[in-house]
Design an enzyme around this catalytic site. Structure first.
Site, PDB file in Angstrom:
ATOM      1  CG  ASP A   1      62.746  15.143  38.884  1.00  0.00           C
ATOM      2  OD1 ASP A   1      63.165  14.124  38.285  1.00  0.00           O
ATOM      3  OD2 ASP A   1      61.929  15.088  39.814  1.00  0.00           O
TER       4      ASP A   1
ATOM      5  CB  ALA B   1      48.629   7.898  36.219  1.00  0.00           C
TER       6      ALA B   1
ATOM      7  N   GLY C   1      59.586  11.722  29.679  1.00  0.00           N
ATOM      8  CA  GLY C   1      59.263  10.882  28.530  1.00  0.00           C
ATOM      9  C   GLY C   1      57.772  10.668  28.368  1.00  0.00           C
ATOM     10  CG  ASP C   2      55.610   8.787  31.335  1.00  0.00           C
ATOM     11  OD1 ASP C   2      55.861   7.874  30.528  1.00  0.00           O
ATOM     12  OD2 ASP C   2      55.800   8.679  32.560  1.00  0.00           O
TER      13      ASP C   2
END
Length: 331
Positions: free
Chosen positions: A245, A44, A250-251
């Protein structure tokens, strides 16, 4: 020829996030911040990241018929992702328990829930989505047999991108389809085993020997290494920012890289753009909420002396890393 620039096949989780002064050791209890709930999951996340950048994006995933599932569907649709491939029911929506320390590092435990019910039959039923997609991006928060079925269902000319997270040993037919295989140091060592070597160049060489057409090794503050089966290798520098944060960074990197590759960019140029997307993401809290638009990435580039990468035209939604700090695992 293609209805979608990117099809993401993967997980959809509700991220339950608590800020902590430090992560607890074994048997230790620490107090944290109020609980925050965000839409997440590697699949997602990648879909939202790409859509924010402007990619025509679809998601094939499974969520529960519950409040977390509705949260995830709403987030996808708000970003412009086609959710026709998102299946509902079979188990509660997956959940990720995330702690974030003051430096921005995170630790993540995932309860797969409905993600573990995304089956090869679901992939076969979505064959029209695979046929309509220029690039297909997959992770390993769904069953491995489902990933194998995605590879078997690819049409000629469709590019397959895999981030093996959480890492595990991969079948030869999956490795052979990867173009690229995207790993950080931890993932590279798990995939390669005891003979991984000590340098990124050694990891890339060993990974290519397993069959992928290309490899990207992300190196946190040191940038990334890209390499392909033709023997071409290059270092991609990081973008220096103050991390707040790293969740989801990485996504966002993987999504941006996959999109740019599908648009015809070289592996090195795609990774350099993805580094800038990841750099913007880590300066913000949360996963999907942190993903930038193409205009925000361009603004970061304009602030870096001598940095002027081409920015693709924005379509309707989209977004995403070598230069993202990876002091801990990122969702």
């Amino acid at each position: 020829m293609y209805d979608y620039d990117l099809l993401v096949v993967g997980s959809a989780n509700a991220d339950l996030v608590i800020g902590v002064e430090r992560r607890p050791g074994a048997g230790e209890t620490v107090l944290g911040s109020d609980l925050a709930t965000h839409p997440g999951g590697k699949g997602a996340n990648q879909a939202v990241a790409a859509a924010r950048l402007g990619a025509r994006t679809a998601l094939l995933a499974r969520v529960g018929d519950d409040a977390h599932g509705r949260l995830l569907l709403d987030s996808q649709r708000a970003a412009g992702v086609d959710t026709a491939g998102v299946l509902v029911g079979g188990a509660p929506t997956g959940v990720a328990l995330i702690t974030v320390d003051p430096s921005g590092d995170n630790s993540i435990v995932v309860s797969p829930g409905a993600n573990s019910r995304l089956t090869p039959d679901d992939v076969r039923a979505a064959s029209s989505l695979l046929a309509a997609s220029r690039v297909v991006s997959v992770q390993l928060e769904i069953p491995l047999e489902t990933v194998v079925e995605v590879v078997r269902g690819l049409r000629p000319g469709t590019r397959f991108v895999l981030n093996p997270s959480p890492p595990r040993e991969l079948p030869e037919e999956v490795l052979a389809a990867c173009d690229p295989l995207i790993v950080n140091e931890h993932e590279a060592r798990v995939v390669l085993g005891a003979d991984a070597g000590e340098t990124p160049e050694q990891w890339a060489e060993a990974l290519l020997a397993l069959g992928p057409r290309s490899v990207v090794v992300t190196l946190g503050e040191e940038g990334a290494l890209v390499a392909d089966a033709r023997g071409t290798a290059a270092r991609v520098p990081s973008v220096k920012v103050t991390a707040v944060d790293t969740t989801g960074a990485g996504d966002s990197f993987t999504a941006a890289l996959a999109w740019r590759l599908g648009a015809g960019e070289s592996l090195a140029d795609s990774a350099a753009y993805a580094a800038r997307v990841g750099a913007v993401a880590v300066t913000r809290e949360g996963a999907q909420a942190s993903f930038p638009t193409a205009e925000e990435v361009a603004a970061l580039c304009s602030a870096i002396p001598g940095d002027n990468p081409r920015t693709p035209g924005r379509k309707s939604g989209a977004a995403t890393e070598p230069g993202t700090p990876q002091r801990g695992e990122t969702q």
